[in-house]
Design a protein around this motif. Structure first.
Motif, PDB file in Angstrom:
ATOM      1  N   ILE A  89      46.977  35.006  33.321  1.00  0.00           N
ATOM      2  CA  ILE A  89      45.953  34.555  34.140  1.00  0.00           C
ATOM      3  C   ILE A  89      44.708  35.103  33.360  1.00  0.00           C
ATOM      4  O   ILE A  89      43.701  35.240  33.866  1.00  0.00           O
ATOM      5  CB  ILE A  89      45.937  35.202  35.432  1.00  0.00           C
ATOM      6  N   ALA A  90      44.789  35.617  31.924  1.00  0.00           N
ATOM      7  CA  ALA A  90      43.666  36.067  31.303  1.00  0.00           C
ATOM      8  C   ALA A  90      42.215  35.386  31.323  1.00  0.00           C
ATOM      9  O   ALA A  90      41.284  35.608  31.469  1.00  0.00           O
ATOM     10  CB  ALA A  90      43.999  36.347  29.951  1.00  0.00           C
ATOM     11  N   PRO A  91      42.480  33.795  31.005  1.00  0.00           N
ATOM     12  CA  PRO A  91      41.425  33.047  31.411  1.00  0.00           C
ATOM     13  C   PRO A  91      40.572  32.973  32.912  1.00  0.00           C
ATOM     14  O   PRO A  91      39.443  33.016  32.647  1.00  0.00           O
ATOM     15  CB  PRO A  91      41.879  31.517  31.008  1.00  0.00           C
ATOM     16  N   LEU A  92      41.696  32.927  33.655  1.00  0.00           N
ATOM     17  CA  LEU A  92      40.931  33.317  35.121  1.00  0.00           C
ATOM     18  C   LEU A  92      40.245  34.698  35.090  1.00  0.00           C
ATOM     19  O   LEU A  92      38.970  34.773  35.656  1.00  0.00           O
ATOM     20  CB  LEU A  92      41.913  33.123  36.186  1.00  0.00           C
ATOM     21  N   VAL A  97      35.617  37.977  35.981  1.00  0.00           N
ATOM     22  CA  VAL A  97      34.908  39.332  35.740  1.00  0.00           C
ATOM     23  C   VAL A  97      34.236  39.125  34.323  1.00  0.00           C
ATOM     24  O   VAL A  97      33.551  40.171  34.140  1.00  0.00           O
ATOM     25  CB  VAL A  97      35.615  40.522  35.735  1.00  0.00           C
ATOM     26  N   GLY A  98      34.275  38.128  33.410  1.00  0.00           N
ATOM     27  CA  GLY A  98      33.419  37.881  32.508  1.00  0.00           C
ATOM     28  C   GLY A  98      34.167  38.790  31.354  1.00  0.00           C
ATOM     29  O   GLY A  98      33.681  38.447  30.283  1.00  0.00           O
ATOM     30  N   THR A  99      35.482  39.259  31.444  1.00  0.00           N
ATOM     31  CA  THR A  99      36.012  40.066  30.087  1.00  0.00           C
ATOM     32  C   THR A  99      37.552  40.063  30.391  1.00  0.00           C
ATOM     33  O   THR A  99      37.796  39.772  31.426  1.00  0.00           O
ATOM     34  CB  THR A  99      35.511  41.465  30.101  1.00  0.00           C
ATOM     35  N   GLN A 100      38.376  40.007  29.386  1.00  0.00           N
ATOM     36  CA  GLN A 100      39.596  40.146  29.735  1.00  0.00           C
ATOM     37  C   GLN A 100      40.265  41.316  29.098  1.00  0.00           C
ATOM     38  O   GLN A 100      41.517  41.572  29.098  1.00  0.00           O
ATOM     39  CB  GLN A 100      40.558  38.835  29.221  1.00  0.00           C
ATOM     40  N   ALA A 105      38.779  44.462  34.260  1.00  0.00           N
ATOM     41  CA  ALA A 105      39.518  43.017  34.005  1.00  0.00           C
ATOM     42  C   ALA A 105      40.817  43.235  34.539  1.00  0.00           C
ATOM     43  O   ALA A 105      41.526  42.214  35.219  1.00  0.00           O
ATOM     44  CB  ALA A 105      39.698  42.707  32.397  1.00  0.00           C
ATOM     45  N   ALA A 106      41.422  44.127  34.718  1.00  0.00           N
ATOM     46  CA  ALA A 106      42.726  44.501  35.282  1.00  0.00           C
ATOM     47  C   ALA A 106      42.806  44.337  36.658  1.00  0.00           C
ATOM     48  O   ALA A 106      43.675  44.205  37.149  1.00  0.00           O
ATOM     49  CB  ALA A 106      43.148  46.080  34.833  1.00  0.00           C
ATOM     50  N   LEU A 107      41.535  44.479  37.296  1.00  0.00           N
ATOM     51  CA  LEU A 107      41.197  44.473  38.926  1.00  0.00           C
ATOM     52  C   LEU A 107      41.957  42.915  39.072  1.00  0.00           C
ATOM     53  O   LEU A 107      42.540  42.763  40.115  1.00  0.00           O
ATOM     54  CB  LEU A 107      40.063  44.492  39.231  1.00  0.00           C
ATOM     55  N   VAL A 108      41.701  42.052  38.430  1.00  0.00           N
ATOM     56  CA  VAL A 108      42.117  40.620  38.655  1.00  0.00           C
ATOM     57  C   VAL A 108      43.354  40.473  38.761  1.00  0.00           C
ATOM     58  O   VAL A 108      44.373  40.065  39.912  1.00  0.00           O
ATOM     59  CB  VAL A 108      41.499  39.422  37.993  1.00  0.00           C
ATOM     60  N   PRO A 109      44.339  40.624  37.778  1.00  0.00           N
ATOM     61  CA  PRO A 109      45.901  40.640  37.832  1.00  0.00           C
ATOM     62  C   PRO A 109      46.469  41.626  38.806  1.00  0.00           C
ATOM     63  O   PRO A 109      47.449  41.139  39.308  1.00  0.00           O
ATOM     64  CB  PRO A 109      46.475  40.865  36.338  1.00  0.00           C
ATOM     65  N   LEU A 110      45.795  42.646  39.039  1.00  0.00           N
ATOM     66  CA  LEU A 110      46.547  43.788  39.817  1.00  0.00           C
ATOM     67  C   LEU A 110      46.231  43.091  41.300  1.00  0.00           C
ATOM     68  O   LEU A 110      47.228  43.194  42.091  1.00  0.00           O
ATOM     69  CB  LEU A 110      45.656  45.065  39.741  1.00  0.00           C
ATOM     70  N   SER A 111      45.144  42.646  41.834  1.00  0.00           N
ATOM     71  CA  SER A 111      45.016  42.075  42.836  1.00  0.00           C
ATOM     72  C   SER A 111      45.921  40.934  43.375  1.00  0.00           C
ATOM     73  O   SER A 111      46.757  40.947  44.337  1.00  0.00           O
ATOM     74  CB  SER A 111      43.573  41.713  43.166  1.00  0.00           C
TER      75      SER A 111
END
Lengths: 231, 359
Positions: A89-92, A97-100, A105-111
């Motif tokens: 999901i790096a593109p997402l 959050v504007g960075t991967q 950036a980790a918050l997105v995949p962690l959530s």
């Protein structure tokens, strides 16, 4: 004393307190990732778990279609191994959050990684709420939201705290993997600065700190769950 | 006569499970008058819970009409078409006027006694102060003022049910539905709860629909009874009529559980007095309702016909302030005398059943 410490655990000392690779920084990053994603993943998981209970065939607002969608979304996300989700999901992540790379950036995949787990836990916790109590509330003339907040979330409170504790602990585990996208934290400390550099003392201290963190979460969770239970 | 407060007509409730169709309620009509205590008796699985849940639409019927207080809650013809149904919002408001209590109390475990009762008032428009006052009054009514701040887990079964009653009464309902409310309680507590329900009926004119498998409970407080089996009402009538002259086998079984008369007959039939019945003796059962008992019939039998009556067992229930009795006696006298005596008893509306004649 401090000389003995510096001689015995040279790598621990080498990392220092602050700075990009310091202990305090790592602890801070782990806290940030754990609680940050617990917030977003928690809200998402609570909504999905609640939704599954409400729309199930014996729920207060049965809806086969909505239930099916929620159920499949949860199952699908749960089926993806977290370490792959991180990359996939790096593109997402970049979009949101504007960075991967990094802790944020980790918050997105962690959530996204924790919410299906939490949703299932919430589903199980709320299924424990006696259907007779829900029926009594309906007979009293309670509204939909009265039942959601006043019955399900209130009656299930202690159980929700218990499953939240379990989820938080498994989330601490996931943050260690987030090191793979340069998120830092105690996982990175143990693996990148410890294991990969043959610095066993660093690995051990990082492990110990993770254990302490888990222990505190467990103890606080147990106390709260007990405090809110009148069964 | 005014319209019934609850009118269920031609109610069908059909459940579809994977490959089975279960007809829980089959074409049942029930009319409950204002001030009635209407007992619906049946074994578990008879459909009585499903039927009463139709009243407040906790269970929506497949077809039939539900009219409460002259307002149509639901109507659908036998094909289940042409439905009219009260809006959800109106239904919630009407439900507040229909209290309900349950076998397992269904109290909110995470709220105190006070909070449980107040929960029923959360949508009420009363100011907070009046709400608090109302909760206090209700707890006083059910005699639980001293438990106000306790949690349900700290209460006994009877106390929990009283909290549930206070909660059910919070919005001043006109109807109370009792779904096996005493079935999980011991006999003493059961009587306390029934006495409370009776008081509510008498003092506030509360209409009560009571479902139970215990005839004992119905006997205590109901004025009308319906017996349910396999989704149908097989017999109904006033409590007195049903007790005095049950027609269906199941009804008789239920009454037996409350009176134990059959058991008494079996026990007494095994006694030497009955097994060695003399030729001029007759072992009979007399059943009667009401006024008959005011006359000294048994003494009259000897005075007028020289027939002696040896009373072996007697059971007299006071139902609705009317005595309903069963006597097991041995009548002794010449055939002629006994015949006249029986005729006189029959004239006084005493039902005579000869259990055994002497040889």
């Amino acid at each position: 004393m401090s000389k003995w410490f510096a001689d015995t655990f040279p790598n621990v000392v080498y990392q220092g307190w602050t700075g990009d690779t310091g202990w305090l920084t790592a602890i801070g990053q782990t806290f940030y990732m754990t609680f940050g994603s617990a917030l977003f993943g928690g809200i998402l998981g609570l909504i999905f778990g609640m939704g599954l209970i409400i729309t199930s065939s014996n729920g207060i607002s049965p809806n086969r279609t909505v239930f099916w969608i929620l159920d499949k979304v949860v199952s699908t996300f749960r089926a993806v191994p977290f370490i792959i989700l991180l990359a996939a999901i790096a593109p997402l992540t970049k979009l949101i959050v504007g960075t991967q790379i990094g802790s944020t950036a980790a918050l997105v995949p962690l959530s996204l990684g924790v919410f299906p787990f939490y949703a299932r836990q919430i589903q199980v916790a709320l299924a424990e709420v006696d259907s007779g109590i829900v029926e009594a509330a309906q007979a009293i003339g309670s509204s939909f939201w009265d039942i959601v907040f006043g019955v399900y979330l209130r009656e299930g409170r202690s159980e929700i705290i218990r499953v939240s504790t379990v989820t938080l602990i498994s989330l601490i585990g996931l943050t260690a993997m987030a090191g793979a996208i340069g998120a830092g934290g105690l996982g990175t400390m143990a693996l990148s600065y410890g294991y990969q550099r043959y610095a066993n003392d660093t690995t051990w201290l990082a492990t110990l700190l993770v254990l302490v963190f888990v222990l505190i979460v467990q103890v606080v969770g147990d106390i709260l769950a007990k405090k809110f239970s009148h069964k | 006569m005014s319209n019934p407060i609850i009118a269920l007509d031609n109610i069908n409730v059909t459940f579809h499970q994977k490959k089975r169709t279960i007809e829980a309620v089959k074409n049942v009509s029930v009319h409950v008058e204002r001030g009635d205590v209407y007992g619906i008796v049946g074994y578990s699985g008879a459909g009585k819970s499903t039927l009463v849940r139709v009243i407040n639409l906790l269970q929506e019927p497949t077809s039939g009409s539900v009219i409460v207080n002259d307002e149509t809650f639901f109507q659908a013809d036998s094909e289940g078409a042409k439905k009219t149904r009260i809006t959800n919002n109106d239904l919630r408001n009407r439900r507040r006027k229909i209290g309900m209590i349950f076998q397992h109390f269904n109290l909110l475990n995470e709220r105190t006694v006070t909070e449980n009762v107040a929960f029923a008032l959360q949508n009420s428009e009363l100011p907070a102060k009046e709400k608090a006052e109302k909760v206090r009054d209700l707890l006083a009514l059910v005699d639980l003022s001293d438990r106000a701040e306790q949690y349900p887990s700290q209460l006994s079964g009877g106390q929990k049910q009283r909290v549930a009653i206070a909660r059910a009464l919070a919005n001043d309902p006109e109807i109370l539905i009792s779904d096996e409310a005493t079935s999980a309680l011991d006999p003493k507590t059961t009587n306390q709860i029934l006495a409370l329900l009776k008081k509510l009926n008498k003092e506030f004119g509360l209409t009560i629909v009571l479902i139970t498998h215990e005839m004992q409970a119905v006997k205590e407080i109901a004025n009308k009874v319906a017996v349910m089996q396999d989704g149908e009402i097989i017999e109904r009538g006033s409590l007195l009529d049903i007790f005095a002259q049950p027609n269906e086998q199941l009804t008789k079984e239920f009454i037996e559980t409350a009176t134990n008369i059959d058991k008494a007959i079996a026990t007494i039939s095994a006694q030497p007095l009955v097994t060695n019945l003399k030729p001029n003796e007759l072992f009979v059962r007399l059943s009667y309702v009401g006024d008959t008992t005011d006359e000294p019939l048994i003494t009259g039998l000897f005075r007028d016909f020289q027939v002696t009556a040896n009373i072996l067992y007697g059971n007299i229930e006071i139902l609705q302030d009317t005595p309903v009795g069963s006597l097991l006696i041995i009548l002794a006298g010449t055939a002629e005398q006994v015949k006249s005596a029986i005729a006189t008893l029959a004239d006084h509306h005493v039902v005579i059943e000869v259990i055994k004649g002497g040889k």
